[in-house]
Design a protein around this motif. Structure first.
Motif, mmCIF file in Angstrom:
data_model
loop_
_atom_site.group_PDB
_atom_site.id
_atom_site.type_symbol
_atom_site.label_atom_id
_atom_site.label_comp_id
_atom_site.label_asym_id
_atom_site.label_seq_id
_atom_site.Cartn_x
_atom_site.Cartn_y
_atom_site.Cartn_z
ATOM 1 N N UNK A 55 0.822 -1.204 0.000
ATOM 2 C CA UNK A 55 0.000 0.000 0.000
ATOM 3 C C UNK A 55 0.860 1.258 0.000
ATOM 4 N N UNK A 56 2.008 1.210 0.682
ATOM 5 C CA UNK A 56 2.920 2.357 0.652
ATOM 6 C C UNK A 56 3.455 2.579 -0.760
ATOM 7 N N UNK A 57 3.759 1.485 -1.462
ATOM 8 C CA UNK A 57 4.249 1.605 -2.834
ATOM 9 C C UNK A 57 3.171 2.158 -3.755
ATOM 10 N N UNK A 58 1.933 1.739 -3.566
ATOM 11 C CA UNK A 58 0.838 2.252 -4.393
ATOM 12 C C UNK A 58 0.598 3.736 -4.115
ATOM 13 N N UNK A 59 0.660 4.132 -2.860
ATOM 14 C CA UNK A 59 0.457 5.542 -2.518
ATOM 15 C C UNK A 59 1.572 6.422 -3.073
ATOM 16 N N UNK A 60 2.762 5.849 -3.253
ATOM 17 C CA UNK A 60 3.902 6.626 -3.745
ATOM 18 C C UNK A 60 3.859 6.845 -5.250
ATOM 19 N N UNK A 61 2.953 6.170 -5.964
ATOM 20 C CA UNK A 61 2.870 6.318 -7.421
ATOM 21 C C UNK A 61 2.429 7.736 -7.765
ATOM 22 N N UNK A 62 3.157 8.356 -8.674
ATOM 23 C CA UNK A 62 2.882 9.732 -9.091
ATOM 24 C C UNK A 62 1.835 9.712 -10.209
ATOM 25 N N UNK A 63 0.581 9.717 -9.804
ATOM 26 C CA UNK A 63 -0.527 9.704 -10.770
ATOM 27 C C UNK A 63 -1.749 10.260 -10.052
ATOM 28 N N UNK A 64 -2.586 11.014 -10.758
ATOM 29 C CA UNK A 64 -3.756 11.591 -10.073
ATOM 30 C C UNK A 64 -4.627 10.509 -9.437
ATOM 31 N N UNK A 65 -4.930 10.678 -8.170
ATOM 32 C CA UNK A 65 -5.701 9.656 -7.460
ATOM 33 C C UNK A 65 -7.058 9.418 -8.112
ATOM 34 N N UNK A 66 -7.668 10.465 -8.646
ATOM 35 C CA UNK A 66 -8.987 10.330 -9.257
ATOM 36 C C UNK A 66 -8.948 9.518 -10.545
ATOM 37 N N UNK A 67 -7.761 9.261 -11.069
ATOM 38 C CA UNK A 67 -7.631 8.463 -12.283
ATOM 39 C C UNK A 67 -6.969 7.121 -12.018
ATOM 40 N N UNK A 68 -6.887 6.726 -10.760
ATOM 41 C CA UNK A 68 -6.347 5.422 -10.401
ATOM 42 C C UNK A 68 -7.481 4.477 -10.026
ATOM 43 N N UNK A 69 -7.344 3.246 -10.466
ATOM 44 C CA UNK A 69 -8.349 2.207 -10.196
ATOM 45 C C UNK A 69 -7.584 0.928 -9.856
ATOM 46 N N UNK A 70 -7.397 0.668 -8.563
ATOM 47 C CA UNK A 70 -6.537 -0.428 -8.109
ATOM 48 C C UNK A 70 -7.400 -1.583 -7.599
ATOM 49 N N UNK A 71 -7.110 -2.787 -8.106
ATOM 50 C CA UNK A 71 -7.792 -3.999 -7.655
ATOM 51 C C UNK A 71 -6.747 -4.940 -7.040
ATOM 52 N N UNK A 72 -6.907 -5.235 -5.763
ATOM 53 C CA UNK A 72 -6.065 -6.229 -5.091
ATOM 54 C C UNK A 72 -6.881 -7.506 -4.978
ATOM 55 N N UNK A 73 -6.404 -8.580 -5.594
ATOM 56 C CA UNK A 73 -7.175 -9.818 -5.681
ATOM 57 C C UNK A 73 -6.649 -10.818 -4.660
ATOM 58 N N UNK A 74 -7.549 -11.300 -3.816
ATOM 59 C CA UNK A 74 -7.211 -12.279 -2.784
ATOM 60 C C UNK A 74 -7.977 -13.572 -3.029
ATOM 61 N N UNK A 75 -7.432 -14.677 -2.543
ATOM 62 C CA UNK A 75 -8.172 -15.940 -2.554
ATOM 63 C C UNK A 75 -9.176 -15.939 -1.399
ATOM 64 N N UNK A 76 -10.244 -16.709 -1.565
ATOM 65 C CA UNK A 76 -11.358 -16.646 -0.618
ATOM 66 C C UNK A 76 -10.973 -17.089 0.793
ATOM 67 N N UNK A 77 -9.924 -17.919 0.929
ATOM 68 C CA UNK A 77 -9.546 -18.413 2.250
ATOM 69 C C UNK A 77 -8.330 -17.696 2.838
ATOM 70 N N UNK A 78 -7.885 -16.618 2.189
ATOM 71 C CA UNK A 78 -6.695 -15.899 2.660
ATOM 72 C C UNK A 78 -7.123 -14.767 3.599
ATOM 73 N N UNK A 79 -7.643 -15.137 4.747
ATOM 74 C CA UNK A 79 -8.175 -14.158 5.690
ATOM 75 C C UNK A 79 -7.074 -13.311 6.310
ATOM 76 N N UNK A 80 -5.894 -13.890 6.500
ATOM 77 C CA UNK A 80 -4.799 -13.158 7.136
ATOM 78 C C UNK A 80 -4.358 -11.964 6.287
ATOM 79 N N UNK A 81 -4.219 -12.171 4.970
ATOM 80 C CA UNK A 81 -3.823 -11.063 4.098
ATOM 81 C C UNK A 81 -4.917 -10.010 4.035
ATOM 82 N N UNK A 82 -6.176 -10.449 3.992
ATOM 83 C CA UNK A 82 -7.291 -9.497 3.965
ATOM 84 C C UNK A 82 -7.282 -8.617 5.208
ATOM 85 N N UNK A 83 -7.045 -9.216 6.352
ATOM 86 C CA UNK A 83 -7.013 -8.454 7.597
ATOM 87 C C UNK A 83 -5.826 -7.487 7.614
ATOM 88 N N UNK A 84 -4.677 -7.936 7.113
ATOM 89 C CA UNK A 84 -3.501 -7.062 7.080
ATOM 90 C C UNK A 84 -3.729 -5.862 6.167
#
Length: 645
Positions: free
Chosen positions: A264-293
């Motif tokens: 998330x820090x790396x994504x926030x550091x991207x130099x691009x207008x926030x209103x033109x960014x569309x980020x999808x983070x894809x998780x597996x259905x049983x990966x609860x630990x990553x979702x919580x993090x």
């Protein structure tokens, strides 16, 4: 309210009493949002060419749910944040494209569920009571979740089988390819027998056959090296913020909670207008630990966490296919969870696409290993990446030849990516497969001088699993390519077919047979057969061997040397372990061949650890509120839409 500018030309802010000129946010003034926030959003919206609502939400000035609940009150219609029954015959792709879905009239009190943005909001407000059919308003992320839940089976099926349904010959899942596995094993054993001199007849066949494969790869490698020496074209003019397209980013994650905050820090550091960014983070259905993090790390408003529906195979390309229908951007980039891209990478790619013709489908950024100093394994890994991404790939791009893409930092034209049906969910190096498929359909792949930093595995088990997966995927890719060689010849021509075949074949033949071929060459040199052959068979073998020894050495050494120079890497005593490293590469290749016959679609997960900091360009411009002098009162708080009677 009067109709006037929300700000003066000099840049000072006025009260938002002219908000009717931007109706998508005008109603927020009456709801209690600070006038300076609305003024700022209006100015940024005009600068970017987007809706002011998109600026408010993307930059975190108004929460998405609160904006849409206020919009629903303004339209005097229901606001939905619960499970909703959608009409039979539901098409999840059409609903996602239009941000509109028809409700089940038997179960709901409204006809349409909508998640409008920008111009859509303005159109709804203009219709007012004349809108006709009843609607309900929903926040885009809630809408996306509802649509994905309703279309779960179709989404899961498309993510796994869309490519094989479009053309079964393009997918590694084709049943006919299982026979190629057995044939490949038998062929490899025959080559080994020949090189081991168990049969003079096999040696007379195996040595020239391998030499031809090696020569093809050597030729392509030297051509790419020579092309990379040519002066690079000057920097392309950067696009204005208004001309920048909406850019989607897909990041697949699985069991990577440890790098969630870093991502998330790396994504926030991207130099691009926030209103033109569309980020999808894809998780597996049983990966609860990553979702919580991820939730604990507070993702920005333009990040959406997408849970992939259960299904097989559980691979990275399937996760990418799950997110592809959700992407809103005209351009799309892929990053891995541990990646640390240079902040200006998206702007550079957007400018390159704008300057290129419509046949350019993909741009590959340069990947660099950031922990090459942590051991001999990552040191050699860093050299390999420097040779491939700083020398060979730019050279192949300059020649217009197919290239096997890297697994991350690929930038696509989204419409072309959808036209070629996305990724093959059954290929464990989906990047290499897609690079060749682009060539097959007449598209080009280029390279950009922007770097993404990664870490190489430092432990042998982790390294071996990653390498064997790569090799197995290249075997799958070559098998798919060889299914229809005449069709390739007709579609892309002799040069492109030859280049693709040589590149993929040499990637496999080198690690599989290179060590044994080198031992055979040394034996022939010591016995005298190399320089004084006695028979025609010996003369044939010696001729090929001498050519391979000369040009192979050049092709083997020159790209890494140039890559190391371009990356500022220095030689160190680890180079003495080169024979051990290449022996491990060979072992990983044979392990991959075995896995290909036993478990071809199993994805060997590479574990990653967080890094202490993200590389930043020293002169990277600031974007967002900080760059636009947002008033302190607005930047210090998150404006909340106040509930009204």
């Amino acid at each position: 309210m009067s109709s006037g500018s929300l700000y003066r030309s000099g840049g000072s802010f006025e009260p938002a009493d002219g908000a009717e000129s931007l109706p998508e946010i005008a109603f927020l003034a009456a709801a209690g949002v600070d006038s300076s926030v609305l003024a700022y959003a209006a100015r940024r919206a005009r600068e970017l060419g987007v809706g002011a609502d998109e600026v408010l939400i993307a930059e975190g000035l108004v929460e998405e749910a609160l904006y849409y609940s206020a919009l629903a009150r303004r339209l005097n219609c229901p606001y939905v944040e619960r499970a909703t029954s959608l009409a039979p015959g539901f098409d999840y792709r059409a609903a996602l494209r239009a941000s509109v879905a028809r409700a089940d009239p038997a179960l709901e009190e409204f006809d349409w569920l909508m998640a409008p943005r920008g111009a859509q909001v303005r159109a709804l407000l203009a219709l007012g009571a004349q809108g006709g059919r009843r609607i309900a308003i929903c926040a885009p992320k809630i809408f996306s979740a509802l649509v994905r839940a309703k279309g779960r089976r179709a989404l899961s099926d498309d993510a796994s089988f869309a490519l094989s349904r479009a053309d079964s010959r393009l997918s590694a899942n084709a049943p006919q390819l299982r026979w190629s596995n057995l044939f490949s094993v038998v062929l490899c054993l025959a080559v080994i027998a020949g090189l081991s001199a168990l049969s003079p007849a096999l040696l007379a066949v195996a040595s020239p056959l391998l030499s031809i494969l090696f020569l093809g790869g050597i030729y392509i490698r030297l051509c790419a090296f020579a092309a990379s020496l040519k002066p690079q074209r000057g920097a392309r003019p950067s696009l204005s913020e208004r001309a920048l397209p909406v850019y989607s980013i897909i990041v697949p994650m699985y069991r990577e909670a440890s790098v969630a905050a870093q991502l998330l820090a790396a994504l926030k550091a991207i130099d691009y207008p926030a209103a033109k960014l569309d980020v999808k983070i894809v998780l597996e259905h049983d990966d609860l630990e990553t979702a919580e993090a991820l939730r604990a790390a507070a993702p920005p408003a333009y990040v959406e966490i997408v849970v992939a529906p259960p299904g097989a195979p559980r691979t990275k390309p399937r996760a990418l296919n799950v997110a592809l229908p959700l992407a809103r951007g005209r351009l799309l980039a892929i990053f891995d969870a541990e990646d640390r891209p240079e902040p200006g990478q998206l702007r550079l790619a957007a400018a390159a696409f704008a300057a290129a013709g419509p046949r350019l489908a993909c741009l590959q950024a340069r990947l660099a290993i950031d922990n090459g100093h942590e051991g001999w394994l990552p040191y050699f890994f860093a050299i390999g990446y420097a040779a491939l991404f700083d020398v060979l790939n730019p050279g192949l791009a300059a020649l217009g030849l197919p290239m096997p893409l890297g697994g991350t930092s690929n930038h696509f034209r989204t419409d072309i990516l959808r036209r070629v049906v996305g990724w093959d969910a059954w290929n464990v190096t989906e990047d290499a497969d897609l690079g060749l498929r682009f060539a097959r359909f007449g598209y080009l792949v280029g390279a950009i001088e922007a770097t993404t930093y990664e870490d190489a595995p430092t432990e042998l088990n982790n390294w071996m699993g990653q390498r064997s997966r790569w090799m197995k995927g290249w075997m799958q890719t070559l098998a798919v390519f060889l299914r229809t060689p005449r069709r390739h010849y007709r579609e892309i021509g002799a040069v492109q077919t030859f280049a693709a075949l040589c590149a993929m074949s040499s990637l496999l033949a080198g690690p599989l047979f290179g060590p044994l071929y080198g031992l055979r060459l040394a034996q022939d040199a010591l016995s005298g057969e190399l320089l004084a052959p006695q028979t025609f068979e010996q003369f044939t073998v010696a001729s090929f061997s001498l050519v391979i020894a000369l040009f192979g050495t050049l092709a083997f050494i020159l790209p890494p040397l140039l890559g190391m120079k371009r990356r500022g890497m220095k030689a160190n005593p680890h180079l003495l372990l080169a024979p051990v490293y290449f022996a491990l590469l060979s072992l990983a290749s044979w392990l991959a061949l075995w896995e290909w016959t036993r478990k071809p679609f199993v994805w060997n997960k590479t574990a990653h650890l967080p890094r202490p900091q993200i590389p930043q360009a020293a002169d990277a411009p600031q974007t967002g509120a900080a760059a636009k002098n947002l008033p302190a009162s607005a930047s210090a708080i998150k404006a909340r839409v106040l509930s009204t009677p």
